[in-house]
Enzyme design. Structure first.
Site, PDB file in Angstrom:
ATOM      1  N   HIS A 165       0.842  -1.203   0.000  1.00 40.59           N
ATOM      2  CA  HIS A 165       0.000   0.000   0.000  1.00 40.59           C
ATOM      3  C   HIS A 165       0.869   1.242   0.000  1.00 40.59           C
ATOM      4  O   HIS A 165       1.728   1.426   0.866  1.00 40.59           O
ATOM      5  CB  HIS A 165      -0.948  -0.022   1.207  1.00 40.59           C
ATOM      6  CG  HIS A 165      -1.985  -1.092   1.092  1.00 40.59           C
ATOM      7  ND1 HIS A 165      -2.467  -1.810   2.152  1.00 40.59           N
ATOM      8  CD2 HIS A 165      -2.618  -1.568  -0.020  1.00 40.59           C
ATOM      9  CE1 HIS A 165      -3.374  -2.671   1.706  1.00 40.59           C
ATOM     10  NE2 HIS A 165      -3.474  -2.550   0.389  1.00 40.59           N
ATOM     11  N   GLU A 168       1.742   3.670   3.017  1.00 42.89           N
ATOM     12  CA  GLU A 168       2.241   3.081   4.261  1.00 42.89           C
ATOM     13  C   GLU A 168       3.769   3.149   4.285  1.00 42.89           C
ATOM     14  O   GLU A 168       4.481   2.154   4.412  1.00 42.89           O
ATOM     15  CB  GLU A 168       1.655   1.674   4.410  1.00 42.89           C
ATOM     16  CG  GLU A 168       0.117   1.772   4.501  1.00 42.89           C
ATOM     17  CD  GLU A 168      -0.652   0.453   4.401  1.00 42.89           C
ATOM     18  OE1 GLU A 168      -0.021  -0.613   4.506  1.00 42.89           O
ATOM     19  OE2 GLU A 168      -1.881   0.511   4.205  1.00 42.89           O
ATOM     20  N   HIS A 300       2.287  -3.621   7.025  1.00 39.77           N
ATOM     21  CA  HIS A 300       1.319  -2.574   6.663  1.00 39.77           C
ATOM     22  C   HIS A 300       1.291  -1.551   7.793  1.00 39.77           C
ATOM     23  O   HIS A 300       1.935  -1.711   8.811  1.00 39.77           O
ATOM     24  CB  HIS A 300      -0.086  -3.183   6.501  1.00 39.77           C
ATOM     25  CG  HIS A 300      -0.248  -4.000   5.267  1.00 39.77           C
ATOM     26  ND1 HIS A 300      -0.948  -3.568   4.175  1.00 39.77           N
ATOM     27  CD2 HIS A 300       0.236  -5.227   4.944  1.00 39.77           C
ATOM     28  CE1 HIS A 300      -0.910  -4.486   3.229  1.00 39.77           C
ATOM     29  NE2 HIS A 300      -0.195  -5.516   3.665  1.00 39.77           N
ATOM     30  N   GLU A 373       0.466  -4.736  11.180  1.00 36.51           N
ATOM     31  CA  GLU A 373       0.050  -3.345  10.995  1.00 36.51           C
ATOM     32  C   GLU A 373       0.829  -2.513  12.008  1.00 36.51           C
ATOM     33  O   GLU A 373       0.658  -2.686  13.215  1.00 36.51           O
ATOM     34  CB  GLU A 373      -1.455  -3.185  11.267  1.00 36.51           C
ATOM     35  CG  GLU A 373      -2.348  -4.003  10.348  1.00 36.51           C
ATOM     36  CD  GLU A 373      -2.680  -3.302   9.044  1.00 36.51           C
ATOM     37  OE1 GLU A 373      -2.230  -2.161   8.827  1.00 36.51           O
ATOM     38  OE2 GLU A 373      -3.398  -3.907   8.234  1.00 36.51           O
TER      39      GLU A 373
HETATM   40  O1  0X9 Z   1      -6.768  -4.516   4.415  1.00 35.82           O
HETATM   41  C1  0X9 Z   1      -5.567  -4.783   4.213  1.00 35.82           C
HETATM   42  O2  0X9 Z   1      -5.114  -5.058   3.108  1.00 35.82           O
HETATM   43  C2  0X9 Z   1      -4.618  -4.770   5.403  1.00 35.82           C
HETATM   44  N1  0X9 Z   1      -4.893  -3.618   6.212  1.00 35.82           N
HETATM   45  S1  0X9 Z   1      -4.580  -2.097   5.654  1.00 35.82           S
HETATM   46  O3  0X9 Z   1      -5.223  -1.161   6.547  1.00 35.82           O
HETATM   47  N2  0X9 Z   1      -3.022  -1.814   5.744  1.00 35.82           N
HETATM   48  O4  0X9 Z   1      -5.002  -1.995   4.307  1.00 35.82           O
HETATM   49  C3  0X9 Z   1      -4.787  -6.056   6.205  1.00 35.82           C
HETATM   50  C4  0X9 Z   1      -4.771  -7.344   5.407  1.00 35.82           C
HETATM   51  C5  0X9 Z   1      -4.662  -8.586   6.252  1.00 35.82           C
HETATM   52  N3  0X9 Z   1      -5.024  -9.768   5.502  1.00 35.82           N
HETATM   53  C6  0X9 Z   1      -4.705 -11.035   5.891  1.00 35.82           C
HETATM   54  N4  0X9 Z   1      -3.837 -11.241   6.834  1.00 35.82           N
HETATM   55  N5  0X9 Z   1      -5.330 -12.025   5.281  1.00 35.82           N
HETATM   56 ZN    ZN Z   2      -1.890  -1.810   4.071  1.00 33.82          ZN
END
Ligand code: 0X9
Ligand code: ZN
Length: 423
Positions: A165, A168, A300, A373
Site C-alpha cells: 500500500h 504506508e 502494513h 500493521e
Molecule cells: O486490508 C488490508 O489489506 C490490510 N490492512 S490495511 O489497513 N493496511 O489496508 C490487512 C490485510 C490482512 N489480511 C490477511 N492477513 N489475510
Molecule cells: Zn496496508
C-alpha cells in the site's frame, strides 16, 4: 444485545443499499472514529457501506466517509466522532520529496541508493536484485541477506515484504531497518550471526513503487493506497494489490469490483504486474518440489496489529488450514504481539478481506504468513503519516518479533510442540 441489533440494522442496510460495488465514496469525505464496534460482523458491515477503512482494532474503526455514508452509519445506530484530516499538511520541500518533518523517510530513489551502498559495504551478506518491473517500469526491488549471500544453501528462507500500500511509507523503513540490522549485525552480534548462518532472508522493501512515488509526487501526501495501473475501459487508476492475489479472489465481499474504490481488486487475480511478478518469484522458490520460504511477514500500517490467515472467512479453519495450523498461527502471533505490544487476531476478525498476499502464501505454499500493521493506533497520532522522528523507535520495536519468526522458521509448528517433516 445492542451489538446484535446494530449488526442486524447494518446487515439490512447492506441488503437494501448495495453501495459497496455501486458508487465510490465521492469527495468530500471526512475522517471519523467509530467506537464500540467490537465484533467482526459489525466492522465488516461498516466496510460494506463503501466507506474507506483507514485503521481499526478490537473495538473501533477509523474511516473516511462522505456525508451520506456518515448519515447511514449513524442511522444504523453507530456513533461517529470527527477526527482531524487523514493526511497532514506539512510544508512541502519539492515535488517527489518528503515534506518537512518527514525527511527521514526514503523515496524509491533514496531507497535504491541506500540498498546499493549496504550491498557494497557487505558484499558477502547483502545482494540487491529485482523480480520484475512495476506498471510504470520501476524495478521491483529484492534484497537477499545471508552469511554467504551468493550461495543458495539448503536453509529455511524467510520473506519480509513492505509497502504493497503506497501511503504506508513507514513499512519501507521497516524493511530497510531489517536489511541494515541484519547486515550490520553479522559478525558483530552473536544472535544475528547465528541466525544468518542458518537462514536465508529475503526482503521486498517496496512492493508498490509507483504508488509510493505518486503519494509524494506533489510534495504533499495524497493518501494513495493502490498501484498506478490504468483500469481497462475506465478512467480510474489503480488496483489494491492486497486484494489482487489469487486465493479466493473476489470470493467474499472483502474487496471491491468498483475501480473507483480504494479496495478495487482488479479485473482478474494477478492483473497487477506487481502481484503477478511477486507470485512468480515466490513460485520460483519451490526447489525439488519444496517451497524454500517457510515464514513471511507482510508489513502494513496503521493500527498496531498482528494478523494471520484467513482473511476471507471468519472461520478459524478453512481449506488447507486445520485446527493445529490455526493454533500454530495464533501461538506465534500472540508471542510476536507480546514483544511489540500489538493486538494479535485472525485477519478476518478485524474485517473480511479477500485476495490478500497472506491468504495466498498460506493456501498456495503453506508459508506461515503474518500481516503486521505498524504504528500508530489512530489518525490522531498521524495515521499513515507519523513524523520521521518515530521511525527508529517504531522499527526497532519489531526487532524481537522479526527474530522470533526467524528463529522458528525451521519448523513453525514447533511452537505448539508439533513436529515437521524433514526438509
Ligand atoms: O486490508 C488490508 O489489506 C490490510 N490492512 S490495511 O489497513 N493496511 O489496508 C490487512 C490485510 C490482512 N489480511 C490477511 N492477513 N489475510
Ligand atoms: Zn496496508
Amino acid at each position: 444485545m445492542r451489538r446484535v441489533v446494530m449488526g442486524a440494522v447494518l446487515g439490512i442496510l447492506a441488503l437494501v443499499v448495495p453501495i459497496s460495488a455501486a458508487a465510490a465514496p465521492a469527495p468530500p469525505s471526512s475522517a471519523y472514529r467509530v467506537p464500540g464496534v467490537d465484533n467482526a460482523t459489525t466492522r465488516t458491515a461498516v466496510a460494506n457501506q463503501g466507506v474507506e477503512i483507514l485503521g481499526g482494532g478490537r473495538d473501533y474503526l477509523e474511516v473516511l466517509a462522505t456525508p451520506v455514508q456518515a448519515e447511514r452509519l449513524r442511522a444504523g445506530g453507530l456513533r461517529l466522532v470527527s477526527l482531524p484530516a487523514a493526511a497532514p499538511l506539512p510544508l512541502p520541500v519539492a515535488p517527489g520529496q518528503f515534506p518537512i518533518g518527514y525527511q527521514g523517510y526514503h523515496t524509491y530513489r533514496q531507497l535504491t541508493t541506500e540498498l546499493d551502498s549496504l550491498a557494497a559495504s557487505h558484499p558477502n551478506q547483502v545482494a540487491v536484485s529485482s523480480y520484475g518491473k512495476s506498471a510504470q517500469g520501476h524495478p521491483l526491488l529484492l534484497v537477499k541477506i545471508s552469511d554467504d549471500v551468493r550461495t543458495d544453501k539448503h536453509e529455511p528462507e524467510v520473506l519480509f515484504s513492505c509497502a504493497q500500500h503506497a501511503r504506508e511509507h513507514i513499512t519501507v523503513e521497516m524493511c530497510l531497518h531489517i536489511v541494515r540490522r541484519l547486515a550490520q549485525g553479522y559478525g558483530t552480534d552473536p544472535a544475528i550471526t547465528r541466525l544468518l548462518k542458518s537462514r536465508e532472508v529475503w526482503v521486498v522493501p517496496m512492493a508498490n513503487p509507483d504508488g509510493a512515488e505518486y503519494d509524494i509526487s506533489t510534495g504533499l501526501f495524497s493518501m494513495w493506497r493502490k498501484n498506478r495501473q490504468p483500469t481497462p475501459e475506465n478512467s480510474e487508476i489503480g488496483t489494491d494489490l492486497n486484494r489482487n492475489w489469487g486465493d479466493e479472489w473476489a470470493c467474499c465481499d472483502g474487496s471491491s469490483a468498483n475501480p473507483a474504490n480504494d479496495t478495487y481488486r482488479g479485473p482478474a487475480p494477478f492483473s497487477a504486474p506487481e502481484t503477478a511478478q511477486l507470485r512468480d518469484w515466490v513460485n520460483s522458490r519451490v526447489i525439488g518440489g519444496v517451497q524454500q520460504i517457510t515464514a513471511h511477514i507482510d508489513f502494513h500500517s496503521f493500527s498496531e496489529l498482528v494478523l494471520w490467515p484467513y482473511g476471507f472467512t471468519t472461520s478459524d479453519t478453512g481449506p488447507g488450514l486445520n485446527k493445529s495450523d490455526a493454533d500454530t498461527f495464533r501461538k506465534l502471533g500472540e508471542q510476536m504481539a507480546a514483544t511489540n505490544g500489538y493486538t494479535p487476531e485472525q485477519s478476518s476478525h478485524l474485517y473480511i478481506n479477500d485476495g490478500s498476499i497472506a491468504d495466498w502464501m498460506w493456501a498456495q505454499h503453506h508459508v506461515w504468513s503474518y500481516t503486521l500493521e505498524m504504528y500508530p493506533t489512530s489518525l490522531t497520532q498521524g495515521g499513515f503519516y507519523p513524523p520521521a522522528s518515530v521511525i527508529d523507535r517504531e522499527t526497532t520495536r519489531n526487532d524481537a518479533a522479526v527474530d522470533l519468526l526467524l528463529n522458528y522458521a525451521d519448523c513453525v509448528p514447533r511452537i505448539i510442540g508439533a513436529h515437521c517433516a524433514a526438509r
